[in-house]
Design a protein around this motif. Structure first.
Motif, PDB file in Angstrom:
ATOM      1  N   VAL A 104       0.835  -1.199   0.000  1.00 61.69           N
ATOM      2  CA  VAL A 104       0.000   0.000   0.000  1.00 61.69           C
ATOM      3  C   VAL A 104       0.868   1.246   0.000  1.00 61.69           C
ATOM      4  N   GLU A 105       0.413   2.259  -0.699  1.00 65.25           N
ATOM      5  CA  GLU A 105       1.188   3.477  -0.914  1.00 65.25           C
ATOM      6  C   GLU A 105       0.241   4.659  -1.118  1.00 65.25           C
ATOM      7  N   GLY A 106       0.837   5.846  -1.171  1.00 61.56           N
ATOM      8  CA  GLY A 106       0.144   7.044  -1.612  1.00 61.56           C
ATOM      9  C   GLY A 106      -1.110   7.433  -0.864  1.00 61.56           C
ATOM     10  N   PRO A 107      -1.142   7.431   0.484  1.00 60.75           N
ATOM     11  CA  PRO A 107      -2.353   7.889   1.161  1.00 60.75           C
ATOM     12  C   PRO A 107      -2.580   9.381   0.927  1.00 60.75           C
ATOM     13  N   ALA A 108      -3.830   9.763   0.754  1.00 60.85           N
ATOM     14  CA  ALA A 108      -4.175  11.171   0.543  1.00 60.85           C
ATOM     15  C   ALA A 108      -5.554  11.413   1.133  1.00 60.85           C
ATOM     16  N   ASN A 147       0.727   4.926  -7.735  1.00 60.37           N
ATOM     17  CA  ASN A 147       1.546   4.976  -6.525  1.00 60.37           C
ATOM     18  C   ASN A 147       1.094   6.185  -5.709  1.00 60.37           C
ATOM     19  N   GLY A 148       1.797   7.313  -5.821  1.00 60.12           N
ATOM     20  CA  GLY A 148       1.469   8.481  -5.029  1.00 60.12           C
ATOM     21  C   GLY A 148       0.172   9.150  -5.448  1.00 60.12           C
ATOM     22  N   ASN A 149      -0.580   9.595  -4.435  1.00 62.38           N
ATOM     23  CA  ASN A 149      -1.814  10.362  -4.662  1.00 62.38           C
ATOM     24  C   ASN A 149      -1.766  11.632  -3.825  1.00 62.38           C
ATOM     25  N   SER A 150      -2.507  12.621  -4.247  1.00 61.50           N
ATOM     26  CA  SER A 150      -2.630  13.851  -3.479  1.00 61.50           C
ATOM     27  C   SER A 150      -3.890  14.569  -3.955  1.00 61.50           C
ATOM     28  N   PHE A 151      -4.228  15.666  -3.282  1.00 64.30           N
ATOM     29  CA  PHE A 151      -5.331  16.518  -3.714  1.00 64.30           C
ATOM     30  C   PHE A 151      -4.806  17.932  -3.867  1.00 64.30           C
ATOM     31  N   ASP A 152      -5.286  18.634  -4.896  1.00 63.55           N
ATOM     32  CA  ASP A 152      -4.809  19.987  -5.115  1.00 63.55           C
ATOM     33  C   ASP A 152      -5.693  20.981  -4.356  1.00 63.55           C
ATOM     34  N   PHE A 153      -5.468  22.255  -4.574  1.00 62.75           N
ATOM     35  CA  PHE A 153      -6.164  23.289  -3.820  1.00 62.75           C
ATOM     36  C   PHE A 153      -7.629  23.427  -4.234  1.00 62.75           C
ATOM     37  N   GLN A 154      -8.015  22.775  -5.326  1.00 63.73           N
ATOM     38  CA  GLN A 154      -9.410  22.768  -5.753  1.00 63.73           C
ATOM     39  C   GLN A 154     -10.113  21.460  -5.376  1.00 63.73           C
ATOM     40  N   GLY A 155      -9.409  20.597  -4.660  1.00 69.65           N
ATOM     41  CA  GLY A 155     -10.006  19.344  -4.216  1.00 69.65           C
ATOM     42  C   GLY A 155      -9.992  18.240  -5.248  1.00 69.65           C
ATOM     43  N   PRO A 191       6.134   7.876 -12.815  1.00 69.70           N
ATOM     44  CA  PRO A 191       5.911   8.914 -11.811  1.00 69.70           C
ATOM     45  C   PRO A 191       5.519   8.315 -10.466  1.00 69.70           C
ATOM     46  N   ASN A 192       6.070   8.907  -9.394  1.00 72.60           N
ATOM     47  CA  ASN A 192       5.982   8.277  -8.079  1.00 72.60           C
ATOM     48  C   ASN A 192       5.155   9.045  -7.074  1.00 72.60           C
ATOM     49  N   ASP A 193       5.441  10.332  -6.922  1.00 74.32           N
ATOM     50  CA  ASP A 193       4.732  11.137  -5.929  1.00 74.32           C
ATOM     51  C   ASP A 193       4.564  12.541  -6.480  1.00 74.32           C
ATOM     52  N   ILE A 194       3.529  13.240  -5.962  1.00 73.15           N
ATOM     53  CA  ILE A 194       3.175  14.539  -6.532  1.00 73.15           C
ATOM     54  C   ILE A 194       2.656  15.464  -5.442  1.00 73.15           C
ATOM     55  N   VAL A 195       2.907  16.757  -5.618  1.00 72.88           N
ATOM     56  CA  VAL A 195       2.436  17.758  -4.659  1.00 72.88           C
ATOM     57  C   VAL A 195       1.999  18.999  -5.427  1.00 72.88           C
ATOM     58  N   ALA A 196       0.957  19.668  -4.925  1.00 72.13           N
ATOM     59  CA  ALA A 196       0.425  20.867  -5.575  1.00 72.13           C
ATOM     60  C   ALA A 196       1.038  22.123  -4.978  1.00 72.13           C
TER      61      ALA A 196
END
Length: 413
Positions: A104-108, A147-155, A191-196
């Motif tokens: 398991v990876e990429g909690p967001a 893999n990596g997940n995230s949410f941006d400033f617009q959700g 691609p592995n991880d991402i940030v806004a």
């Protein structure tokens, strides 16, 4: 004089140190061994018995059905500096809220929907845990071995797909947008991880870890991760998968609001980049450099964390090693990174078979290790969440763990 509020666990030097691991478990439940964090990590705890650890016999039950810790401080939440006492929550315990994954990876954290999403990479799916009742279900399948997940400033959810070698954004209307799949006309690695960033840009890392059978698809025959061509990367895959070959170094990129992809940190500065995050004021960028990946021809990463200053023009400068992540001679390999609102850096720790060192390491902005969270599984990634964003979620091997804190996470995702 030792501050009585600092709940650390000091070294113990006994004759049992020369015994085998099995005999030591029998003799002392490994409490002394795992609690011994060495001079670099602990203060003196003379005359203080070592509390249970992640390697107690019988093993501690981290589930909601497990017995209470019976300690005011969870014995596996360890302060190495008084500063950590204001970040941890004394009467909160580590809980395993779900298990059953492969890796398991990429909690967001989705603040609007009040749910946690993460990737189960080998099973090619994303999972969702709902805050109100703890219900877990498959959220998205297939997921492109995300893999990596995230949410941006617009959700909007951002996901890094190993299999398709791309970064995608899931729009609020349910559609999906490919944000990046190439650079300079060459296909991305995985691609592995991402940030806004508040300016509308996205920053992501591109190591080669998806170039393996378990987490994606190897290169086409002759490519770096399938040099002898004996592996058939098309087996079990949809049409078009398994035809690509690795073409790029392991770099870190920025997608500007117009969609243009630019190189921000080359492999020569941070090889095999993995997790990344900004400081709360967005004036620093942290990047974890992990070990050598499939197809790497160079030395690969050293398992350390790098930091860069971010200028007003988004140009990076003053790159340096933030931490070598070596504690007691053990490399606590960093992966996922997140900052709290005070600017402290929380880094997942993969120490392999070094029991007692897997979990999360917490650094102050100067790079000093101030606290640790020990887990019974290798920890790959983390995020802050919960309605107050004061809960740390930890994706660790096959399970998801959670811990309430006395601080909040910075920024979305």
């Amino acid at each position: 004089m030792t501050d009585p509020t600092v709940h650390d666990h000091g070294p113990t030097e006994t004759k049992e140190a020369i015994l085998s691991r099995r005999r030591l478990i029998h003799a002392a439940g490994l409490g002394a061994l795992a609690a011994a964090t060495g001079p670099a990590l602990a203060q003196s705890t003379a005359n203080r018995p070592s509390p249970p650890t992640t390697v107690t016999t019988p093993p501690r039950d981290f589930s909601r059905q497990g017995a209470p810790t019976t300690y005011f401080w969870d014995p596996d939440v360890i302060a190495l500096d008084p500063a950590f006492n204001g970040l941890a929550q004394p009467n909160a315990a580590i809980q395993r809220i779900w298990t059953g994954g492969l890796w398991v990876e990429g909690p967001a954290w989705n603040a609007q929907g009040q749910y946690l999403v993460w990737s189960d990479i080998p099973r090619n799916r994303q999972m969702r845990w709902i805050e109100d009742d703890g219900h877990v279900s498959v959220f998205r399948a297939p997921s492109g071995n995300s893999n990596g997940n995230s949410f941006d400033f617009q959700g909007r959810q951002l996901s890094c797909e190993h299999l398709n070698r791309r970064v995608v954004r899931y729009e609020l209307d349910g559609s999906a947008t490919v944000l990046a799949d190439s650079f300079d006309g060459k296909k991305l690695n995985s691609p592995n991880d991402i940030v806004a960033h508040p300016d509308g840009s996205y920053w992501f890392t591109d190591p080669p870890y998806g170039g393996q059978l378990y987490e994606g698809a190897p290169d086409a025959p002759g490519g770096p991760s399938n040099a002898n061509g004996k592996i058939n990367p098309r087996l079990g895959q949809p049409p078009g998968i398994g035809l690509a070959k690795r073409e790029l170094p392991t770099n870190t990129y920025r997608i500007d609001p117009s969609g243009r992809v630019e190189l921000v940190v080359p492999e020569s500065q941070v090889p095999d980049p993995n997790g990344l995050c900004f400081s709360p004021d967005f004036k620093r960028l942290y990047i974890a450099s992990t070990g050598k990946g499939p197809g790497d021809t160079g030395p690969g990463g050293k398992g350390d964390i790098h930091v860069f200053d971010v200028g007003a023009d988004n140009k990076l400068s003053n790159g340096r090693v933030f931490s070598d992540c070596m504690f007691d001679g053990v490399n606590c390999g960093p992966d996922g990174l997140r900052c709290d609102v005070e600017g402290n850096l929380w880094a997942s720790s993969n120490a392999g078979r070094n029991v007692g060192y897997n979990g999360v390491n917490v650094f102050n902005p100067a790079g000093k290790l101030i606290g640790r969270i020990r887990l019974p599984e290798v920890c790959g990634n983390i995020c802050f969440g919960g309605p107050k964003r004061n809960r740390l979620f930890m994706a660790a091997s096959q399970s998801i763990y959670a811990l309430y804190l006395g601080t909040q996470g910075a920024g979305p995702g």
